[in-house]
Design a protein around this motif. Sequence first.
Motif, PDB file in Angstrom:
ATOM      1  N   THR A  96      -8.043  -2.234  20.429  1.00 14.59           N
ATOM      2  CA  THR A  96      -6.744  -2.772  20.835  1.00 14.59           C
ATOM      3  C   THR A  96      -6.685  -2.882  22.359  1.00 14.59           C
ATOM      4  OG1 THR A  96      -5.750  -0.583  20.941  1.00 14.59           O
ATOM      5  CG2 THR A  96      -5.639  -1.720  18.814  1.00 14.59           C
ATOM      6  N   ALA A  97      -5.527  -3.240  22.870  1.00 10.99           N
ATOM      7  CA  ALA A  97      -5.354  -3.368  24.317  1.00 10.99           C
ATOM      8  C   ALA A  97      -5.661  -2.066  25.052  1.00 10.99           C
ATOM      9  CB  ALA A  97      -3.932  -3.828  24.630  1.00 10.99           C
ATOM     10  N   THR A  98      -5.464  -0.933  24.389  1.00  5.04           N
ATOM     11  CA  THR A  98      -5.682   0.349  25.060  1.00  5.04           C
ATOM     12  C   THR A  98      -7.157   0.693  25.221  1.00  5.04           C
ATOM     13  OG1 THR A  98      -5.477   1.527  22.964  1.00  5.04           O
ATOM     14  CG2 THR A  98      -3.482   1.317  24.310  1.00  5.04           C
ATOM     15  N   ASN A  99      -8.015   0.191  24.343  1.00  5.11           N
ATOM     16  CA  ASN A  99      -9.427   0.555  24.444  1.00  5.11           C
ATOM     17  C   ASN A  99     -10.373  -0.645  24.545  1.00  5.11           C
ATOM     18  OD1 ASN A  99      -9.171  -0.319  21.819  1.00  5.11           O
ATOM     19  ND2 ASN A  99     -10.117   1.466  20.877  1.00  5.11           N
ATOM     20  N   CYS A 100      -9.855  -1.862  24.697  1.00  5.93           N
ATOM     21  CA  CYS A 100     -10.729  -3.034  24.706  1.00  5.93           C
ATOM     22  C   CYS A 100     -11.571  -3.119  25.973  1.00  5.93           C
ATOM     23  CB  CYS A 100      -9.955  -4.324  24.460  1.00  5.93           C
ATOM     24  SG  CYS A 100      -8.870  -4.832  25.772  1.00  5.93           S
ATOM     25  N   GLU A 101     -11.060  -2.662  27.089  1.00  2.00           N
ATOM     26  CA  GLU A 101     -11.839  -2.711  28.325  1.00  2.00           C
ATOM     27  C   GLU A 101     -13.042  -1.762  28.227  1.00  2.00           C
ATOM     28  OE1 GLU A 101     -10.761  -3.522  32.946  1.00  2.00           O
ATOM     29  OE2 GLU A 101      -9.386  -2.286  31.785  1.00  2.00           O
ATOM     30  N   VAL A 117      -2.765  -8.641  27.480  1.00  2.02           N
ATOM     31  CA  VAL A 117      -2.599  -7.644  28.527  1.00  2.02           C
ATOM     32  C   VAL A 117      -3.220  -8.191  29.806  1.00  2.02           C
ATOM     33  CG1 VAL A 117      -3.045  -5.264  29.187  1.00  2.02           C
ATOM     34  CG2 VAL A 117      -2.772  -5.849  26.790  1.00  2.02           C
TER      35      VAL A 117
END
Length: 187
Positions: A77-82, A124
């Motif tokens: 998700t946006a919290t762990n995609c990076e 994001v």
Amino acid sequence: MAILFSMELFRGYAFSPRAFEGLRKVLTECLGDKPPVFLCIGSDKIVGDSLAPIVAENLRRNDCPYYIYGGLNAPITATNCEFAYSFIRAVHQTSQIVLLDSMATRSQARLGDIVVSREYYGAVNDVKLMPDLCIYGVTSLLNGKMLDCARLRNVLYTANIISGAILSALNSLDSQKIKMQQIYKIN
């Protein structure tokens, strides 16, 4: 036909009879250079955001021979995609990253679109991802800052078109490689 933006390679309506073939053709052209690694961003907590995890599950169910990150059991998700993107770049240095994600739109007319692009249009803005190829499904309406309800039927159908086109393109590429190996006696 929709006007393509500078980095868009394909835009088609998932419910059109020509969507599958158009998407397959573009993916066959784009996936030929290096082996792909699929980064599927989304979560099943929101129906409109579940497109990429469903594609991931479809690819796995059909024995896709390439690496697939994300899915219903281990969502990215946006919290762990990076972090996931950095990991993939470090581990799969000779592969191309194919990012799959859903998109929201303000226009009812764009619902159901499938977009292939070289640019990441993430929800994001702080996240800086530079995948080699992006495949999006437009699944939801954006109403202010809230996603309106998406229909599961539409998300599933779009996910099936995308995963089917990916598998068909990969099969086409594999059969082309086998023919070349036979012609030139390459092992």
